[in-house]
Write a protein that holds these residues in place. Structure first.
Motif, mmCIF file in Angstrom:
data_model
loop_
_atom_site.group_PDB
_atom_site.id
_atom_site.type_symbol
_atom_site.label_atom_id
_atom_site.label_comp_id
_atom_site.label_asym_id
_atom_site.label_seq_id
_atom_site.Cartn_x
_atom_site.Cartn_y
_atom_site.Cartn_z
ATOM 1 N N ALA A 68 -58.944 -23.718 50.050
ATOM 2 C CA ALA A 68 -60.231 -24.420 50.137
ATOM 3 C C ALA A 68 -61.190 -23.880 49.085
ATOM 4 N N SER A 69 -62.295 -24.586 48.871
ATOM 5 C CA SER A 69 -63.232 -24.164 47.809
ATOM 6 C C SER A 69 -63.831 -22.789 48.103
ATOM 7 N N ASP A 70 -63.887 -22.399 49.379
ATOM 8 C CA ASP A 70 -64.396 -21.052 49.682
ATOM 9 C C ASP A 70 -63.286 -19.997 49.640
ATOM 10 N N GLY A 71 -62.115 -20.400 49.181
ATOM 11 C CA GLY A 71 -61.040 -19.437 48.992
ATOM 12 C C GLY A 71 -60.126 -19.245 50.201
ATOM 13 N N GLN A 80 -52.841 -24.838 51.027
ATOM 14 C CA GLN A 80 -53.972 -25.408 50.296
ATOM 15 C C GLN A 80 -55.108 -24.399 50.333
ATOM 16 N N ASP A 133 -53.559 -26.621 40.380
ATOM 17 C CA ASP A 133 -54.714 -27.476 40.660
ATOM 18 C C ASP A 133 -54.276 -28.913 40.448
ATOM 19 N N GLU A 154 -59.311 -37.199 45.015
ATOM 20 C CA GLU A 154 -59.414 -35.821 45.525
ATOM 21 C C GLU A 154 -58.780 -34.811 44.571
ATOM 22 N N THR A 155 -59.355 -33.615 44.573
ATOM 23 C CA THR A 155 -58.770 -32.493 43.844
ATOM 24 C C THR A 155 -58.335 -31.463 44.877
ATOM 25 N N ALA A 156 -57.177 -30.885 44.683
ATOM 26 C CA ALA A 156 -56.699 -29.876 45.640
ATOM 27 C C ALA A 156 -56.083 -28.725 44.875
ATOM 28 N N GLN A 157 -56.169 -27.560 45.504
ATOM 29 C CA GLN A 157 -55.557 -26.369 44.928
ATOM 30 C C GLN A 157 -54.489 -25.910 45.887
#
Ligand code: C2O
Ligand code: CU
Length: 463
Positions: free
Chosen positions: A410-413, A408, A388, A428-431
């Motif tokens: 996304a927030s919905d997986g 990457q 993260d 920004e935050t990124a996973q």
């Protein structure tokens, strides 16, 4: 077709000459078993300016394009004829760690007058590139970089031409020489060294001749130190087929394309401009659009456009494992001008911002401005790793992981396309997630070269 006047970059530096459309002779560098980093001379500015002293591989800018079949071996003896130590990093290649070119992590620097044999297998087809990884903020600003193209095993898509376009950004003084000030803390704490002159393949007026309805694969590479390009094609219509070397599952219609430092996009375009017209690749800057590459249309290749291309064959990158059980880490990016960081650890000591910038550091990862002794993550080979990343700065950053491509999340997986460099906006935050299948020690850093030199660098271990 909307026409765009060719204008020069910067505050009128070359404005008077902009319309002259004089262009330097193309440099036809050829593949050679040695890559020699040395000085060279190039007509970088318009023809009535002096030539520019550059540093280039084999003296050329860009360096020789290396084209190889997928799965083959890349072997080049790197010879350093620069006045300072260097190495070569093969950006985006899922490479044998010992060949990754990172001084202090994977090899020693190559001193002036010395050499190093780079020898590795290229597992993935696509568009990659090579550049120095020592004082890269200076060595790349002086011209050192080149393309490494790995050809698809099936021959790739049918096109009328396949061209590499290395897009670079130079900071030139009035005499057309490369401006100094490489260690300038203002650049380091802000957007990095952004230039005033843009070239494609070392040419301020890159152009080629095409036919209406001909189809071209353009391999775009952003080799700039810090400039983020925002590109659009005019008189050319098509698709993005790969990002950072890796094929997209499905070709994506080409619209506005953002290319952060080190990122690549393979696009397949058909010429839709009419005979006698000029198709363009346009770079959008704050004050308007600038043509950076021109395609003169003479003649007709076929009566209508070809159909949509098929996706490129995927590369053998392992599938992500379950994220629920992934090894995780967090990376907090801080610092820079107008940020809220008050200090960070350097050389085992807590330092304030002023002391830090006196020592050449203005950014921190997880509170550390030096390369940390311990890796951000130590993963077992084959493990899925999730990081993260939090950009707690007011600047965009281009985060690059060595030795692996990530997706990457996304927030919905849902997982995005495979990439090796991720542009993150301010705040920004990124996973990101990837399979740590390549043993060794791998850098994770910002590819705005002044930022990584200024503290935005950490590393991962895969055992
Ligand atoms: Cu393109 Cu660590 O680099
Ligand atoms: Cu950055």
């Amino acid at each position: 077709m909307k026409s765009i006047t060719r204008r020069s970059f910067g505050r009128g530096l070359f404005a008077a000459l902009a319309a002259s459309a004089l262009r330097p002779a193309a440099l036809h560098a050829q593949t050679h078993p040695a890559l020699i980093a040395r000085e060279g001379t190039l007509q970088l500015a318009p023809a009535n300016y002096p030539q520019t002293q550059v540093w280039g591989y084999n003296g050329a800018v860009p360096g020789p394009t290396i084209r190889l079949p997928q799965g083959s071996r890349m072997t080049r003896r790197f010879e350093n004829e620069l006045p300072q130590p260097s190495t070569i990093h093969w950006h985006g290649i899922r490479i044998d760690n010992a060949m990754d070119g990172v001084p202090g992590l994977t090899q020693d620097v190559v001193q002036p007058g010395e050499s190093f044999l780079y020898d590795f297998v290229v597992p993935d087809a696509g568009t990659y590139w090579y550049h120095p990884h020592n004082r890269s903020y200076e060595q790349m600003a002086r011209g050192l970089s080149g393309a490494l193209v790995v050809e698809e095993a099936d021959g790739g898509p049918e096109v009328d031409s396949d061209e590499v376009l290395l897009i670079d950004d130079w900071r030139l003084a009035e005499d057309a020489q490369i401006a100094g000030g490489f260690g300038n803390m203002h650049d380091w704490a802000h957007a990095g060294r952004v230039g005033n002159w843009i070239t494609v393949n070392g040419n301020g007026d890159w152009r080629t001749s095409v036919q209406r309805h001909s189809r071209h694969r353009l391999r775009l590479v952003n080799t700039a130190n810090a400039r983020i390009f925002s590109l659009e094609a005019q008189g050319l219509a098509g698709w993005i087929v790969a990002l950072d070397g890796m094929p997209l599952d499905a070709p994506q219609p080409l619209g506005r394309l953002t290319l952060a430092p080190a990122q690549r996009a393979d696009i397949i375009v058909d010429v839709t401009a009419g005979v006698g017209e000029e198709a363009l690749l346009v770079s959008f800057e704050r004050d308007g659009g600038y043509a950076i590459a021109s395609f003169d249309v003479s003649g007709v290749a076929r009566s209508e456009r070809l159909g949509a291309p098929l996706p490129l064959a995927p590369n053998p990158v392992p599938q992500l494992g379950r994220l629920e059980t992934a090894r995780t880490a967090e990376l907090l990016m801080e610092g820079g001008a107008m940020g809220r960081m008050s200090g960070a650890m350097m050389g085992g000591q807590r330092m304030g911002m002023r002391e830090m910038s006196g020592a050449g550091k203005v950014w921190a990862f997880n509170g550390m401005a030096d390369m940390p002794d311990a890796p951000l993550v130590a993963a077992d080979r084959g493990e899925t790793v999730q990081i993260d990343i939090i950009n707690d700065t007011v600047w965009p950053h281009a985060m690059h992981l060595h030795g692996h491509h990530f997706r990457q999340i996304a927030s919905d997986g849902t997982a995005g396309p495979l990439r090796d460099t991720l542009l993150m906006d301010r705040g920004e935050t990124a996973q990101i997630a990837f399979v740590a299948d390549n043993p060794g020690d791998w850098l994770l850093h910002c590819h705005m070269l002044e930022h990584s030199a200024g503290g935005m660098m950490t590393w991962l271990r895969v055992v």
